[in-house]
Design an enzyme around this catalytic site. Sequence first.
Site, PDB file in Angstrom:
ATOM      1  N   CYS A 127      43.213  52.305  37.450  1.00 54.65           N
ATOM      2  CA  CYS A 127      43.141  53.526  37.437  1.00 54.65           C
ATOM      3  C   CYS A 127      43.921  54.503  38.110  1.00 54.65           C
ATOM      4  O   CYS A 127      42.997  54.928  38.565  1.00 54.65           O
ATOM      5  CB  CYS A 127      41.801  53.485  36.546  1.00 54.65           C
ATOM      6  SG  CYS A 127      40.547  53.299  37.439  1.00 54.65           S
ATOM      7  N   THR A 162      30.139  55.830  42.261  1.00 51.91           N
ATOM      8  CA  THR A 162      29.943  53.970  42.272  1.00 51.91           C
ATOM      9  C   THR A 162      29.241  53.384  41.406  1.00 51.91           C
ATOM     10  O   THR A 162      29.070  51.983  41.164  1.00 51.91           O
ATOM     11  CB  THR A 162      31.057  53.972  43.879  1.00 51.91           C
ATOM     12  OG1 THR A 162      29.588  54.468  44.428  1.00 51.91           O
ATOM     13  CG2 THR A 162      32.239  54.550  43.384  1.00 51.91           C
ATOM     14  N   ASP A 198      26.002  46.647  52.382  1.00 51.41           N
ATOM     15  CA  ASP A 198      26.386  46.610  53.276  1.00 51.41           C
ATOM     16  C   ASP A 198      26.030  46.842  54.626  1.00 51.41           C
ATOM     17  O   ASP A 198      25.813  46.951  56.015  1.00 51.41           O
ATOM     18  CB  ASP A 198      28.054  46.244  53.632  1.00 51.41           C
ATOM     19  CG  ASP A 198      28.611  45.303  52.637  1.00 51.41           C
ATOM     20  OD1 ASP A 198      27.373  44.387  52.921  1.00 51.41           O
ATOM     21  OD2 ASP A 198      28.939  45.332  51.826  1.00 51.41           O
ATOM     22  N   PHE A 251      48.366  34.501  29.509  1.00 48.64           N
ATOM     23  CA  PHE A 251      48.336  33.275  29.518  1.00 48.64           C
ATOM     24  C   PHE A 251      47.276  32.348  28.915  1.00 48.64           C
ATOM     25  O   PHE A 251      46.233  31.679  28.610  1.00 48.64           O
ATOM     26  CB  PHE A 251      46.994  34.042  30.713  1.00 48.64           C
ATOM     27  CG  PHE A 251      47.589  35.022  31.632  1.00 48.64           C
ATOM     28  CD1 PHE A 251      48.665  34.458  32.645  1.00 48.64           C
ATOM     29  CD2 PHE A 251      46.881  35.467  32.138  1.00 48.64           C
ATOM     30  CE1 PHE A 251      48.665  35.610  33.491  1.00 48.64           C
ATOM     31  CE2 PHE A 251      47.354  37.148  33.015  1.00 48.64           C
ATOM     32  CZ  PHE A 251      48.359  36.238  33.930  1.00 48.64           C
ATOM     33  N   MET A 255      54.778  38.645  28.155  1.00 50.49           N
ATOM     34  CA  MET A 255      54.139  39.361  28.716  1.00 50.49           C
ATOM     35  C   MET A 255      53.928  39.064  29.851  1.00 50.49           C
ATOM     36  O   MET A 255      53.035  39.157  30.389  1.00 50.49           O
ATOM     37  CB  MET A 255      52.976  38.351  27.787  1.00 50.49           C
ATOM     38  CG  MET A 255      53.512  36.767  27.964  1.00 50.49           C
ATOM     39  SD  MET A 255      52.813  35.708  27.232  1.00 50.49           S
ATOM     40  CE  MET A 255      53.884  34.642  26.842  1.00 50.49           C
ATOM     41  N   SER A 281      55.181  27.193  28.247  1.00 47.74           N
ATOM     42  CA  SER A 281      56.513  26.902  28.308  1.00 47.74           C
ATOM     43  C   SER A 281      57.847  27.152  27.621  1.00 47.74           C
ATOM     44  O   SER A 281      58.704  26.351  28.314  1.00 47.74           O
ATOM     45  CB  SER A 281      56.020  25.927  30.167  1.00 47.74           C
ATOM     46  OG  SER A 281      54.742  26.176  30.360  1.00 47.74           O
ATOM     47  N   GLN A 317      57.128  33.461  38.660  1.00 49.84           N
ATOM     48  CA  GLN A 317      56.471  32.839  37.165  1.00 49.84           C
ATOM     49  C   GLN A 317      55.312  31.633  38.489  1.00 49.84           C
ATOM     50  O   GLN A 317      53.756  31.096  38.366  1.00 49.84           O
ATOM     51  CB  GLN A 317      56.641  31.863  36.706  1.00 49.84           C
ATOM     52  CG  GLN A 317      57.234  33.097  35.493  1.00 49.84           C
ATOM     53  CD  GLN A 317      55.979  33.145  34.518  1.00 49.84           C
ATOM     54  OE1 GLN A 317      54.670  32.757  34.162  1.00 49.84           O
ATOM     55  NE2 GLN A 317      55.940  34.848  35.361  1.00 49.84           N
ATOM     56  N   GLU A 360      53.633  27.440  32.941  1.00 47.90           N
ATOM     57  CA  GLU A 360      52.407  26.558  32.913  1.00 47.90           C
ATOM     58  C   GLU A 360      52.678  25.945  33.986  1.00 47.90           C
ATOM     59  O   GLU A 360      51.074  25.958  34.948  1.00 47.90           O
ATOM     60  CB  GLU A 360      51.875  25.930  32.145  1.00 47.90           C
ATOM     61  CG  GLU A 360      51.405  27.087  30.460  1.00 47.90           C
ATOM     62  CD  GLU A 360      51.600  25.503  29.239  1.00 47.90           C
ATOM     63  OE1 GLU A 360      50.059  26.657  28.642  1.00 47.90           O
ATOM     64  OE2 GLU A 360      52.507  24.702  28.649  1.00 47.90           O
TER      65      GLU A 360
HETATM   66  C1  LIG Z   1      33.589  48.853  42.331  1.00 42.40           C
HETATM   67  C2  LIG Z   1      32.790  49.021  43.820  1.00 42.40           C
HETATM   68  C3  LIG Z   1      32.568  47.239  44.721  1.00 42.40           C
HETATM   69  C4  LIG Z   1      31.088  48.217  45.682  1.00 42.40           C
HETATM   70  N1  LIG Z   1      31.386  47.405  46.708  1.00 42.40           N
HETATM   71  C5  LIG Z   1      30.327  47.443  47.577  1.00 42.40           C
HETATM   72  C6  LIG Z   1      30.683  46.760  49.197  1.00 42.40           C
HETATM   73  O1  LIG Z   1      31.560  46.244  49.384  1.00 42.40           O
HETATM   74  N2  LIG Z   1      29.422  47.029  50.047  1.00 42.40           N
HETATM   75  C7  LIG Z   1      28.889  48.362  49.811  1.00 42.40           C
HETATM   76  O2  LIG Z   1      27.599  48.259  50.365  1.00 42.40           O
HETATM   77  N3  LIG Z   1      28.670  48.939  48.314  1.00 42.40           N
HETATM   78  C8  LIG Z   1      29.383  48.514  47.715  1.00 42.40           C
HETATM   79  N4  LIG Z   1      29.428  49.058  46.493  1.00 42.40           N
HETATM   80  C9  LIG Z   1      28.451  49.875  45.943  1.00 42.40           C
HETATM   81  C10 LIG Z   1      28.837  51.839  46.793  1.00 42.40           C
HETATM   82  O3  LIG Z   1      29.150  51.832  48.055  1.00 42.40           O
HETATM   83  C11 LIG Z   1      27.704  52.198  46.120  1.00 42.40           C
HETATM   84  O4  LIG Z   1      27.532  52.535  44.902  1.00 42.40           O
HETATM   85  C12 LIG Z   1      28.139  54.029  46.997  1.00 42.40           C
HETATM   86  O5  LIG Z   1      27.813  53.593  48.281  1.00 42.40           O
HETATM   87  C13 LIG Z   1      26.786  54.911  46.089  1.00 42.40           C
HETATM   88  O6  LIG Z   1      27.204  56.589  46.881  1.00 42.40           O
HETATM   89  P1  LIG Z   1      27.716  57.013  45.534  1.00 42.40           P
HETATM   90  O7  LIG Z   1      27.581  58.257  46.351  1.00 42.40           O
HETATM   91  O8  LIG Z   1      28.945  56.461  45.022  1.00 42.40           O
HETATM   92  O9  LIG Z   1      26.458  57.443  45.148  1.00 42.40           O
HETATM   93  P2  LIG Z   1      26.210  57.715  43.228  1.00 42.40           P
HETATM   94  O10 LIG Z   1      26.700  56.461  42.253  1.00 42.40           O
HETATM   95  O11 LIG Z   1      26.926  59.181  43.176  1.00 42.40           O
HETATM   96  O12 LIG Z   1      24.730  57.730  43.408  1.00 42.40           O
HETATM   97  C14 LIG Z   1      23.775  56.725  43.940  1.00 42.40           C
HETATM   98  C15 LIG Z   1      22.331  57.045  43.363  1.00 42.40           C
HETATM   99  O13 LIG Z   1      21.897  57.323  45.311  1.00 42.40           O
HETATM  100  C16 LIG Z   1      20.971  58.456  44.135  1.00 42.40           C
HETATM  101  N5  LIG Z   1      22.070  59.816  45.758  1.00 42.40           N
HETATM  102  C17 LIG Z   1      23.315  59.911  45.464  1.00 42.40           C
HETATM  103  N6  LIG Z   1      23.286  60.808  46.809  1.00 42.40           N
HETATM  104  C18 LIG Z   1      21.611  61.083  47.156  1.00 42.40           C
HETATM  105  C19 LIG Z   1      21.649  62.028  47.995  1.00 42.40           C
HETATM  106  N7  LIG Z   1      21.899  62.536  48.977  1.00 42.40           N
HETATM  107  N8  LIG Z   1      20.278  61.314  48.685  1.00 42.40           N
HETATM  108  C20 LIG Z   1      19.430  61.656  47.460  1.00 42.40           C
HETATM  109  N9  LIG Z   1      20.253  60.832  46.661  1.00 42.40           N
HETATM  110  C21 LIG Z   1      21.410  60.559  46.598  1.00 42.40           C
HETATM  111  C22 LIG Z   1      21.822  59.621  43.276  1.00 42.40           C
HETATM  112  O14 LIG Z   1      21.088  60.180  42.448  1.00 42.40           O
HETATM  113  C23 LIG Z   1      21.607  58.125  42.592  1.00 42.40           C
HETATM  114  O15 LIG Z   1      20.532  58.086  41.928  1.00 42.40           O
HETATM  115  C24 LIG Z   1      30.691  49.142  45.652  1.00 42.40           C
HETATM  116  C25 LIG Z   1      30.604  50.060  43.946  1.00 42.40           C
HETATM  117  C26 LIG Z   1      31.892  50.084  43.492  1.00 42.40           C
HETATM  118  C27 LIG Z   1      31.923  49.992  41.701  1.00 42.40           C
HETATM  119  S1  FES Z   2      39.843  50.336  35.713  1.00 42.81           S
HETATM  120 FE1  FES Z   2      39.962  49.378  36.912  1.00 42.81          FE
HETATM  121  S2  FES Z   2      39.231  50.161  38.520  1.00 42.81           S
HETATM  122 FE2  FES Z   2      39.335  51.380  37.536  1.00 42.81          FE
END
Ligand SMILES: Cc1cc2nc3c(=O)[nH]c(=O)nc-3n(C[C@H](O)[C@H](O)[C@H](O)COP(=O)(O)OP(=O)(O)OC[C@H]3O[C@@H](n4cnc5c(N)ncnc54)[C@H](O)[C@@H]3O)c2cc1C
Ligand code: FES
Length: 1343
Positions: free
Chosen positions: A55, A271, A369, A808, A1048, A1090, A1204, A1271
């Site tokens: 997306c 996220t 992390d 697949f 496909m 195949s 393939q 395959e």
């Molecule tokens: C596909 C995917 C892969 C990821 N891979 C990793 C990875 O490899 N390593 C890793 O460490 N993380 C990973 N994450 C997690 C990601 O780093 C965290 O979800 C992200 O940092 C959260 O930040 P956000 O702004 O999206 O938070 P949001 O989702 O917007 O908020 C999350 C929470 O934090 C609170 N919040 C946000 N900001 C504040 C603030 N300023 N004060 C108080 N509370 C606050 C919100 O109330 C909420 O409860 C991954 C996430 C996804 C979806």
């Molecule tokens: S649909 Fe998979 S990352 Fe958005």
Amino acid sequence: MTEHTRNDGLIFYVNGKKIMEKNPDPEAMLLSYVRQKLRLTGTKNGCGGGGCGACTVMVSRYDPESKTINHFSVNACLLPVCQLHGAAVTTVEGIGSTKNKIHPVQERIAKAHGTQCGFCTPGMVMSMYTLLRNNPQPTLEEITDGLAGNLCRCTGYRPIVDGFKTFCESENCCQNGAVNETACCMANGNGSKEPMDNGNLELFSKDDLLPLDPTQDLIFPPELMLMADSLDQTTQKFVGERMTWISPGSLDELLQLKADYPQAPIVMGNTNIGLDIKFKGIFHPIIISPTRVPELFKVSQKPEGVCVGAGCSMSVLKSVLERNCSSFPQENTHMFRALLQQINLVGGQPIRNVATLGGNIASAYPNSDLTPVLAAGRCTLVALSKEGRRRVPIDKDFFLGFAKTALKPDEIVLSVFIPASRKDEIVQAFRHAPRKENALATVNAGMRVWFIENSNVVKEISIYYGGVGPTILSADQACEQIVGRPWEETTLNDAYGMLVDDISLGASAPGGKVEFRRSLTLSLLFKFNLHVLQYLKEKDVTLSEIPKEMQSAIQPLPKHIHPSYQEFQNVLENQPVQDPVGRPVMHRTALSQATGEAVYCDDLPHTDCELFLGIVTSSRPHAKITHIDFSEALNLPGVVDVVTAKDIPGKKFRTFTGFDEELLAEHEVSCVGQMVCAVVADSKAHAKRGAAAVKIGYEDLQDRIFTFEEAIEKQSFFLPRRTIERGNVEKGLEEAEQVHEGEIRIGGQEHFYLETQSFLVIPVGEEKEMKVYLSTQHPAFAQEAVAETLNIPSNRVSCHVKRLGGAFGGKVTKTSILASITAVAAWKTGRPVRCVLERGEDMLITGGRHPVWGKYKVGFTKDGRITAADFQYYANSGNTADESVLVVEKILLHLDNAYNIPNLRGKSAACKTNLPSNTAFRGFGVPQCMLVVENMISDVALKLGRLPEEIREINMYKEVSLTHYKMEFDPENLVRCWDDCKEKAEFQRRRQAIDMFNQQNQYKKRGIAIIPIKYGVGFSEGFLNQAAALVHIYKDGSVLVSHGGAEMGQGIHTKIQQVASRELNIPASLIHISETSTECVPNTCPSAASFGTDANGMAVQDACQILYKRLEPIRKKNPNGTWQNWVMTAFLEKISLSATGYYRGHDLDMDWEKQEGKPYAYFTYAVCCSEVELDCLTGEYRTLRTDIVVDVGRSINPSIDIGQIEGAFMQGLGLYTMEEIKFSPSGVLYTRGPGQYKIPAFCDVPLKFNVYLLAGSSNPLAIYSSKGIGEPAVFLGSSVFFAIKDALTAARKDAGLSGPFILNSPATPERACLACATRFTKMVSQSESRSTSGSAQPWALDI
Ligand SMILES: Cc1cc2nc3c(=O)[nH]c(=O)nc-3n(C[C@H](O)[C@H](O)[C@H](O)COP(=O)(O)OP(=O)(O)OC[C@H]3O[C@@H](n4cnc5c(N)ncnc54)[C@H](O)[C@@H]3O)c2cc1C
Ligand code: FES
Ligand code: FES
């Protein structure tokens, strides 16, 4: 209906067009908005959770302070529409189109053959496009980093990289990649200087590629700049059906909102909270989104460190830290570098562009992390509320538990202070994840030590781990052992001893992998030790060196991509230029796929009064259904009806291989995820909520069966059980010089086609006609299923398949059931019904590849000749038979692989269990059974102390032979592939180099393996090999071809177009293939085994030859006429310009009573050699090089066949080394998306990846001498498994271990690390055996 409190609502742009949304829905994400509201369906939904990149779109914003426009890639599935105020969104449609002008990015991925099913392609295009907007000449590494968040299940990634690296400046490309032995990959064709046995051509030409032209890009809307300059501080508030969205304009207002609504989350990158809402069903009536509060984004630098606003994204934080690394003295940058190292691996680029620092900390999840490093590195945060501000250390007292911090409900994180490292202070970060990129860490760590000046005595130490408990963990006892003492071996040994007790994970700890995670904590500390020793040596504080053989333990695994090479047979010199057969023609709809114009099932426009179907599944593994209560669901907004088994007017079940499978469970459920009923509503969201509100009452049944052992004990099998035998196995074993018994378990595999199961059923309104649009490999089967379900004749049901976004094998049986259920809903309501499974539902409901347990007894001579082998296979079929009996039959037919074992026996059984039913998957059991025989060979080699390749070579078929089912074949090309592969891969030289490497390195080991394959092509059920076609020639000379094969991604339509072009002797551009439809070609067979091109190619050839013959008199009369003249004349002379073609297929069969037959038309042969480097401390590995030689006869289209091969190899690599399906002890599937289930990504492609199509091969048994290849190549991925096993053998030798050992598949880092038997894994297993928690139930089933 929504309302708003701002007159002008939300203002943003999409592809240069202004959008004013007065009433945006607070629950809507950009993905559904562009797809449904704006009808921009190029942006795809692959997972809905940020994990696949399908997306990806570009968002641009103007920064009034720096007066710059920032472009960043984002996952539209996680971006709330309400956050778009002031943004310019660019989707794949906004950068180019086939109607006007395509963009170079779109052109290059298409021309380089980087699209197969094309579902991932728009996302790839947009990631690359965004990268180029920011950096028009990226390095190869920047390209692969930029694409790390994009998954593709078809191509194997190599062609995408090849297409996109044409944007690199030559000097940017391989010089950075440290490729010494070959030229830069930009230098020529595919960059290789290797010999060309076949007179190779380039797979695509770089000469006529469109140049990158910035004037083609949309300009940033000036209105948005003015809006940004005006610093609008008014509050935005949007009220939706259930949720209210408030975006404060100032910090004060934010604090007031937090005081008023302390439970309301703050949504920044969405996220974390976005996933909670979407997948865990957590609902928040009020959302606060302070993305316009400037204080949250402030960055200020001081001599002591840097203060970063909590709203800064990971990408911003990365550039801040990079700046600091150059502006601070080197010795003060340890902390910044450690953080940078982690940030670079957080998610993919689109996640890093939005995920915020504050969000990461406040989410307090155990695998973050950042937090272990922030904690170890003495960071603090400013917590702010209306009551005031306080500075809080980010440490173990801040993180209180899973998702719990010491923040008060009304507090926000304003900023984070990251201190510069002090003199004599070192900070390091570590991370181990199931995939090298875009995967949450299994275990990570932040470690800091501060020494007394000019000494090795520790003044202060801090060690934090993530991933080993509900929150991050401080290794206090280990630190106590170290502080105040000199940094030397005895100190560290005491610390390791304490660490084993510090990290106490119970046997049933969430996430499992307990022993592995505990041993990782030790080995990561050991790595830190080595880093520190190196530092102390460099500072001349100590004299002791790290022992030479340990130095590589802290070197990262190799990463740089080398030029790869593809070799294929050239066409004959006298072949006309116009004849496309044998040439690497681009996939015929590659450009439409790259521009987002290609239409998939869910891209079809919504029809009038359309409804959406939400499926309700069982939550119990085995239970009686006592009642189904849908009263609450029916009262929800938008819900129209509920469909149960009682509503089915016709047959309530489907019959597969003699077993009935209920469409919807009526009285009893036999697995979690079985479909029970469905809710129909006016939107997807309403259907989903309706489905969640259905209450099913259960009475649990006690006899649950999950594992092989349970099934065997209870004799729970789908019958018949098959046996096959040749020679006299007992005698062979008796007479053998040595006998060995062994076993291997191969885990299942999820198809993970990028497009989930999708259907649109439209009642025509008269005579019970139904039009079914769907994504299936077998339209005729779906037609039959729908007709029988509705109790109407097949002639009232037409099934239409434009294309599939991958299949697949997973889009045949369950697809027909889902199509039938959707049809019942359309039948009952009289309205069109759409059903598109979410990724999690798809993974739960549709099953995958069968896990197999293979046991064997083998007899052999001292010189390695296998005299007898006795195999027993169990396949975990799940709760219904599906095609399992056929799968276990195919297992027996391929159990010999490439080996001539005189006394051979195989028995197989399909175990009936209470897990979701498994089904067909590319290879249909062969990838499992061949792993068993290859593992047996590896055991024989280990028993004899010989090399596995020697045992393979000794036992391989070498002359015309009979298989164990008495089918004669000539293995000449198998032997040629073997010899070619050994030579091209420089096998002997590398084997010696690897031995040398392994002697010199203790914790890094290399391994190599070369694996052959003999794969039978065709359906052993003879009638399935037939095919039909319909070819129309229109008066203007254009030709429409219809045939029974579904497109496909395997390129069948492209190959068929090539066939028709040759047969009619016209350019391919005159030939069109629109769809696969049961209206045009009836009674088709599945596109599987195949065999699609073999069968349908012949049928199309037949139809074209009929037509060409009909035109012969006209051509003779007017030899100088054009095709168009002849066609028009034929019409005027009343000659039919339409013909059907038919191919009867080979008469294949297998007589299981006699245990003999001819179940295959011919064999495809291949050999693959892979080399890996393994980190024994973490189990992580890299595939350094893979060479594949394949006999595909004379390829009809080398680019498609190579695609393939590469794609199947990568899928096999996933199967054998990465992909793990996990169930809870009560049979609930844990792995329901890319977050938990890791398929190979860009980072997993072999660093050097060569494919050679065998020269001088042909095959009289298939069209134009070609061979089926869809395959077979999956099994080639096992060369990586056996290369890992080879490396492990070397590691075990160091540990004093020799002989066969069990390594189950997939050979994940966990299994590899534990098999290494390092001092750390031993410490943990000793402590485990001392612990009392041994009887606790593990987190996941070991099926
Ligand atoms: C596909 C995917 C892969 C990821 N891979 C990793 C990875 O490899 N390593 C890793 O460490 N993380 C990973 N994450 C997690 C990601 O780093 C965290 O979800 C992200 O940092 C959260 O930040 P956000 O702004 O999206 O938070 P949001 O989702 O917007 O908020 C999350 C929470 O934090 C609170 N919040 C946000 N900001 C504040 C603030 N300023 N004060 C108080 N509370 C606050 C919100 O109330 C909420 O409860 C991954 C996430 C996804 C979806
Ligand atoms: S649909 Fe998979 S990352 Fe958005
Ligand atoms: S082409 Fe990438 S998922 Fe199919």
